[in-house]
Design a protein around this motif. Sequence first.
Motif, mmCIF file in Angstrom:
data_model
loop_
_atom_site.group_PDB
_atom_site.id
_atom_site.type_symbol
_atom_site.label_atom_id
_atom_site.label_comp_id
_atom_site.label_asym_id
_atom_site.label_seq_id
_atom_site.Cartn_x
_atom_site.Cartn_y
_atom_site.Cartn_z
ATOM 1 N N TYR A 133 8.084 4.864 4.183
ATOM 2 C CA TYR A 133 6.891 4.084 3.718
ATOM 3 C C TYR A 133 6.004 3.251 5.496
ATOM 4 O O TYR A 133 5.437 3.146 5.799
ATOM 5 N N THR A 155 1.770 -1.206 -1.512
ATOM 6 C CA THR A 155 2.959 -1.785 -1.184
ATOM 7 C C THR A 155 4.357 -1.321 -2.532
ATOM 8 O O THR A 155 3.885 -0.911 -4.000
ATOM 9 N N LYS A 156 5.358 -1.594 -2.539
ATOM 10 C CA LYS A 156 6.327 -1.452 -3.445
ATOM 11 C C LYS A 156 5.931 -2.308 -4.407
ATOM 12 O O LYS A 156 5.795 -1.811 -5.174
ATOM 13 N N LEU A 159 3.230 -1.140 -6.633
ATOM 14 C CA LEU A 159 2.830 0.145 -7.185
ATOM 15 C C LEU A 159 2.947 0.427 -8.063
ATOM 16 O O LEU A 159 3.022 1.764 -8.699
ATOM 17 N N GLY A 170 6.913 2.566 -2.526
ATOM 18 C CA GLY A 170 5.125 2.577 -1.687
ATOM 19 C C GLY A 170 4.538 3.409 -1.332
ATOM 20 O O GLY A 170 5.630 4.734 -1.570
#
Length: 424
Positions: A133, A155-156, A159, A170
């Motif tokens: 990422y 971003t995670k 997601l 991400g």
Amino acid sequence: MLFSSYWLDTSEPFVSSSPDVRGGSCDVVVVGGGITGSAAALALAKKGARVMVCEAGTVGQAASGRNGGMCNNGFAQDYASLSQHIGTELANRLYLAFDAGVDTVERLVREESIDCDFVRRGKLKLAAKPEHYDKLARSQALLAASVDPDTRLVTKAELRDEIGSDRYHGGLIFEKSAGMHVGRYVRGLAKAAQARGAHILERTPVLGLQRQSRGYVVRTPRGEIRTPQVLLASGISQVGPFGWIRRRIVPVGAFIIVTEPLPQELLDRLLPTRRMATDTKNFVNFFRVTPDNRMLFGGRARFATSNPRSDEKSGMILRRQMAAVFPELASVRIDYCWGGMVDMTANRLPRAGERDGVYYSMGYSGHGTHMATLMGTLMAEIMDGRADLNPWKDFDWPAIPGHFGKPWFLPFVGAWYRLKDALQ
């Protein structure tokens, strides 16, 4: 489960209306009836050229009809690393060529009324590890500043709005990317070229190519063709007297499975935006939803060539990988499993140009749907004296040491990439 391409199985076969070629002549012989060859034949015919396309098998049966049906702009490589290696100015010029490829597909679909479900959903590049990422973030900052403001990071934490899986860390969205039914597309291109007067000869491999004072004699099982110009659009084909090409392209297997049709609400959880998706591993996975609500899931699976036994082994690997990404699909039926060969160059960038009077365009390295369309279209102009339009004109193309057409080294490459995926 059918061991055949979903795209070819669910599209109408191309029907050739071309006569025998015995004693024939034309302005251009195109070798290969995939996307490059069909797009070139269409563009050349529009310019008034008499064109014959020699296809060793049937239209679209090789890489053009055996991929994921994705028109993904952007490089296969990391943009930050590539721009550092070749310079930002050149990297941006090439990046825009990939953009132009997607635009060209969209234009031809519209102009030729090709019913292939072309839709710009965008591409989601998924970070397989946390450090991946960070790499995507560096690339996106450079892309947004210099060549593609239509990219953005996910971003995670964000997601879940894109994918119903906790496997990734991400992602990076490329808004210009698209998907389509590639079987109907390539056969639609060939049909459009034929309607403009191009002769498309299926099951007509080129067996010999002899240079003469006014061009070439092209030898086929159906007879000889005399022509002043030849375009090689044959990719990794092992047919014909093209050893020079084979020393420069590595055929790498890519394998795909397609599920049974799935409920809408399930797909809305798994891929709510319906983007084309790919991850950052060397043993890459990619996936998307087909026009009739199936999950297509593919990847390298194994560094091996495609054959029935290899396809079956790879299909079992892909099923396990799909279940790891989407546990809800662990027990769904798999309706299709197949393999195809990607024409990879050493640096994963295409090559196009002219050698000893013979033109060529190939080596798309996994970005063939749109780059083949762009380059097939551009080759009509390049062969008409516009070499300046060739995005790849400044790249040399040395032979790969120890490679003579058969990829004996693929198991060693696969072992190296497995190690890199484990360590990175």
